[in-house]
Write a protein that holds these residues in place. Structure first.
Motif, PDB file in Angstrom:
ATOM      1  N   ARG A 116       0.862  -1.283   0.199  1.00  0.00           N
ATOM      2  CA  ARG A 116       0.069   0.020   0.021  1.00  0.00           C
ATOM      3  C   ARG A 116       0.951   1.181   0.109  1.00  0.00           C
ATOM      4  O   ARG A 116       0.094   2.401   0.230  1.00  0.00           O
ATOM      5  CB  ARG A 116      -1.032   0.073   1.042  1.00  0.00           C
ATOM      6  N   ALA A 117       2.004   1.140  -0.228  1.00  0.00           N
ATOM      7  CA  ALA A 117       2.922   2.438  -0.150  1.00  0.00           C
ATOM      8  C   ALA A 117       4.090   2.188  -1.033  1.00  0.00           C
ATOM      9  O   ALA A 117       4.679   1.166  -1.415  1.00  0.00           O
ATOM     10  CB  ALA A 117       3.554   2.555   1.224  1.00  0.00           C
ATOM     11  N   THR A 118       4.465   3.359  -1.478  1.00  0.00           N
ATOM     12  CA  THR A 118       5.688   3.514  -2.383  1.00  0.00           C
ATOM     13  C   THR A 118       6.604   4.321  -1.770  1.00  0.00           C
ATOM     14  O   THR A 118       6.272   5.429  -1.116  1.00  0.00           O
ATOM     15  CB  THR A 118       5.377   3.834  -3.813  1.00  0.00           C
ATOM     16  N   CYS A 119       8.041   4.233  -2.010  1.00  0.00           N
ATOM     17  CA  CYS A 119       9.051   5.222  -1.621  1.00  0.00           C
ATOM     18  C   CYS A 119      10.193   5.502  -2.430  1.00  0.00           C
ATOM     19  O   CYS A 119      10.696   4.440  -2.989  1.00  0.00           O
ATOM     20  CB  CYS A 119       9.753   4.828  -0.135  1.00  0.00           C
ATOM     21  N   ALA A 120      10.581   6.815  -2.725  1.00  0.00           N
ATOM     22  CA  ALA A 120      11.685   6.922  -3.433  1.00  0.00           C
ATOM     23  C   ALA A 120      12.746   7.632  -2.658  1.00  0.00           C
ATOM     24  O   ALA A 120      12.169   8.737  -1.693  1.00  0.00           O
ATOM     25  CB  ALA A 120      11.206   7.680  -4.542  1.00  0.00           C
ATOM     26  N   ILE A 121      13.846   7.949  -2.879  1.00  0.00           N
ATOM     27  CA  ILE A 121      14.882   8.544  -2.169  1.00  0.00           C
ATOM     28  C   ILE A 121      15.726   9.406  -3.106  1.00  0.00           C
ATOM     29  O   ILE A 121      16.126   8.851  -4.145  1.00  0.00           O
ATOM     30  CB  ILE A 121      15.775   7.641  -1.502  1.00  0.00           C
ATOM     31  N   ALA A 122      15.849  10.552  -2.661  1.00  0.00           N
ATOM     32  CA  ALA A 122      16.442  11.669  -3.565  1.00  0.00           C
ATOM     33  C   ALA A 122      17.477  12.237  -2.900  1.00  0.00           C
ATOM     34  O   ALA A 122      17.326  12.735  -1.448  1.00  0.00           O
ATOM     35  CB  ALA A 122      15.215  12.573  -4.145  1.00  0.00           C
ATOM     36  N   VAL A 123      18.288  12.735  -3.462  1.00  0.00           N
ATOM     37  CA  VAL A 123      19.794  13.633  -2.853  1.00  0.00           C
ATOM     38  C   VAL A 123      19.807  14.777  -3.676  1.00  0.00           C
ATOM     39  O   VAL A 123      19.741  14.917  -4.695  1.00  0.00           O
ATOM     40  CB  VAL A 123      20.942  12.682  -2.910  1.00  0.00           C
ATOM     41  N   GLY A 124      19.913  15.907  -2.734  1.00  0.00           N
ATOM     42  CA  GLY A 124      19.927  17.272  -3.317  1.00  0.00           C
ATOM     43  C   GLY A 124      21.163  18.096  -2.707  1.00  0.00           C
ATOM     44  O   GLY A 124      21.753  17.562  -1.668  1.00  0.00           O
ATOM     45  N   ASP A 125      21.495  19.135  -3.041  1.00  0.00           N
ATOM     46  CA  ASP A 125      22.421  20.061  -2.619  1.00  0.00           C
ATOM     47  C   ASP A 125      21.934  20.347  -1.073  1.00  0.00           C
ATOM     48  O   ASP A 125      20.660  20.570  -1.055  1.00  0.00           O
ATOM     49  CB  ASP A 125      22.687  21.390  -3.585  1.00  0.00           C
ATOM     50  N   THR A 126      22.838  20.750  -0.577  1.00  0.00           N
ATOM     51  CA  THR A 126      22.781  21.277   1.000  1.00  0.00           C
ATOM     52  C   THR A 126      22.805  22.868   0.973  1.00  0.00           C
ATOM     53  O   THR A 126      22.707  23.256   2.229  1.00  0.00           O
ATOM     54  CB  THR A 126      23.506  20.459   2.176  1.00  0.00           C
TER      55      THR A 126
END
Length: 127
Positions: A116-126
């Motif tokens: 029942r759930a999806t998850c994605a991981i993203a990385v960005g500048d700090t």
């Protein structure tokens, strides 16, 4: 900045959201301690299950507007007919992660899914 974007079906529980986040962290070899944000569509961000999941995970919860999800649509890796029909965007989890991770965000890979759930991981500048 590292963000987890989550999409879900209606009857999702906080446990299932946590499960999806932990599965994504494991799949992409990201330490839970480096995750800073839990992001989803704005309408769901205020619900008890998302608030509870964020509390348990020790993360800041961010609700992303439909407009912002739409702006990230051309950068998602997974296209969901269900999300497109229901929300007008091809991916909630991936788009929310991209929006929340900050400048120059990139996905670590396609979203992962549980029942029942999806998850994605993203990385960005700090910045």
């Amino acid at each position: 900045m590292i963000a987890a974007g989550v999409g879900s079906r209606r009857a999702v529980s906080a446990d299932e959201i946590e499960e999806a986040v932990h599965l994504a962290l494991c799949c992409f070899s990201v330490a839970a301690s480096s995750l800073e944000i839990l992001a989803t569509e704005r309408e769901k961000a205020g619900t008890a299950v998302y608030v509870e999941a964020a509390r348990r995970l020790g993360l800041t919860l961010i609700g992303v507007s439909s407009g912002d999800l739409g702006h990230a649509a051309n950068r998602v890796l997974t296209r969901s007919a269900r999300a497109l029909e229901a929300k007008g965007v091809p991916s909630i989890a991936e788009a929310a992660a991209l929006c929340a991770a900050g400048a120059n965000a990139r996905l670590l890979g396609a979203r992962v899914a549980t029942a029942r759930a999806t998850c994605a991981i993203a990385v960005g500048d700090t910045e």
